[in-house]
Design a protein around this motif. Structure first.
Motif, short mmCIF file in Angstrom:
data_model
loop_
_atom_site.label_atom_id
_atom_site.label_comp_id
_atom_site.label_asym_id
_atom_site.label_seq_id
_atom_site.Cartn_x
_atom_site.Cartn_y
_atom_site.Cartn_z
N UNK A 31 4.69 3.97 3.04
CA UNK A 31 3.85 2.56 2.75
C UNK A 31 3.37 1.92 3.89
N UNK A 32 2.43 1.14 3.76
CA UNK A 32 1.87 0.40 4.65
C UNK A 32 1.61 -1.04 4.42
N UNK A 33 1.35 -1.73 5.25
CA UNK A 33 1.28 -3.46 4.78
C UNK A 33 -0.18 -3.61 4.78
N UNK A 73 -8.67 4.25 -4.52
CA UNK A 73 -7.88 4.76 -3.32
C UNK A 73 -8.83 5.01 -2.02
N UNK A 74 -8.33 4.97 -0.87
CA UNK A 74 -9.04 5.57 0.18
C UNK A 74 -8.24 6.47 0.95
N UNK A 111 -2.68 3.41 -8.65
CA UNK A 111 -4.11 3.98 -8.41
C UNK A 111 -3.54 5.51 -7.87
N UNK A 112 -2.66 5.64 -6.99
CA UNK A 112 -2.08 6.93 -6.24
C UNK A 112 -1.60 7.74 -7.56
N UNK A 113 -0.85 7.04 -8.44
CA UNK A 113 -0.43 7.86 -9.56
C UNK A 113 -1.42 8.80 -10.31
N UNK A 114 -2.36 7.72 -10.59
CA UNK A 114 -3.54 8.38 -11.38
C UNK A 114 -4.48 9.11 -10.60
N UNK A 136 0.76 -1.12 -0.07
CA UNK A 136 0.09 -0.01 0.00
C UNK A 136 0.83 1.20 0.02
N UNK A 137 0.56 2.00 -0.92
CA UNK A 137 1.22 3.32 -1.17
C UNK A 137 0.58 4.38 -0.40
N UNK A 138 0.94 5.32 0.50
CA UNK A 138 0.53 6.23 1.21
C UNK A 138 0.86 7.86 0.60
#
Length: 321
Positions: free
Chosen positions: A83-85, A39-40, A60-63, A9-11
């Motif tokens: 990042x997160x697990x 994304x959330x 998703x983050x890039x978009x 997960x990218x934050x």
């Protein structure tokens, strides 16, 4: 074990001060984009710009960031990645607000005047200078779990309290000090706080570029002047050097970060009470919290979000605006 470097997960923590003439027209397309790619998190839109944190796959983050950068004045969007697990948010929200970070000083405009940015690798030298007063602009519960060596804690419960605190303590803070260095989690509060100090006639004002998060990512731990962990506004609760997951939990009755020792206290009951709030709640309230916690656990098993949790959070977000 999954490490931060390869966690799935990218934050992305982001903000941009710009001028939006019509925020309502920006909200629906942005929310639709976030929901489409999965994304959330939470994004705030106000006439002064955009602020928030979102999480999802790297693509998703890039978009979503591409969509935001195409919005008026957002081409130079400030973004910090970690990042997160597992997903640190429960849903996606795009909200309209009066301010993207609430200070309550309507004449402050960071687009017109801010302090001087200091890169993380130059921060130690600045705050070690005896001519510099270092001020933590975050709230008391954030400062409690970590801050920079020698930093002044305003002991404020809300960022709205900062201007009054500074005006009341200005003379003692600036006595025999030529420079003011300020910092916050990701940089956005310092945009406003340094702009505020400049409006108060103070010129030698500096702030940490990218905030604590960028410092913890950039500066090696053996060279660091940071002590403790950094509170973050998601289910990770806190992060350490290298943006590794921190050790703190959180009380979902009062929202305070909790150490292992505090969670081992007889005053701690998940979702019901902790040492910080046990004396501030009566038996009826604790019984209500216990029932809410029970319903939330049942909802999680069903893969749902308990409606009481949504209503409580929405009310809190409205009150914080």
């Amino acid at each position: 074990m999954t490490t931060v470097a390869n966690a799935p997960i990218t934050v992305a923590a982001l903000y941009q001060f710009t001028r939006f003439e019509e925020t309502a027209s920006l909200r629906e397309p942005l929310l639709a984009k976030c929901e489409k790619v999965g994304t959330m998190g939470t994004l705030l839109l106000a006439k002064e710009g955009i602020n928030g944190t979102i999480a999802g796959s790297e693509n998703a983050i890039a978009q979503v960031l591409g969509h935001i950068r195409a919005m008026p004045g957002c081409a130079e969007l400030d973004v910090k990645f970690s990042h997160a697990e597992s997903m640190p948010f429960n849903r996606m929200k795009v909200r309209l607000k009066r301010e993207i970070v609430a200070m309550g000083e309507p004449d402050i405009d960071p687009r017109q005047s801010v302090g001087r940015y200091v890169a993380p690798e130059d921060w130690n030298e600045l705050i070690s200078d005896p001519d510099t007063i270092v001020i933590d602009t975050r709230n008391d519960y954030e400062v409690a779990i970590g801050t920079f060596e020698g930093a002044v804690d305003p002991e404020t419960a809300s960022f709205r309290d900062f201007p009054q605190w500074f005006r009341e303590h200005r003379d003692e803070l600036l006595e025999a000090k030529k420079k003011v260095a300020m910092f916050c989690t990701g940089g956005i509060r310092c945009e406003k706080s340094t702009s505020f100090l400049r409006s108060e006639g103070i010129d030698d004002v500096f702030h940490l570029k990218g905030g604590i998060l960028k410092y913890l990512e950039t500066v090696p731990q053996d060279e660091s002047l940071w002590h403790g962990e950094c509170f973050v506004f998601d289910q990770r609760v806190s992060v350490k050097h290298g943006l590794e997951l921190g050790s703190y939990g959180q009380c979902f009755a009062c929202r305070m970060p909790l150490s292992d020792e505090e969670m081992a206290s007889p005053a701690y009951a998940e979702g019901v009470s902790c040492p910080h709030c046990i004396d501030a709640r009566n038996e009826e309230q604790r019984a209500r919290y216990a029932e809410r916690q029970k319903q939330q656990k049942l909802a999680r098993k069903r893969g749902e979000e308990h409606i009481g949790k949504r209503l409580e959070r929405d009310a809190k977000e409205t009150a914080d605006d």
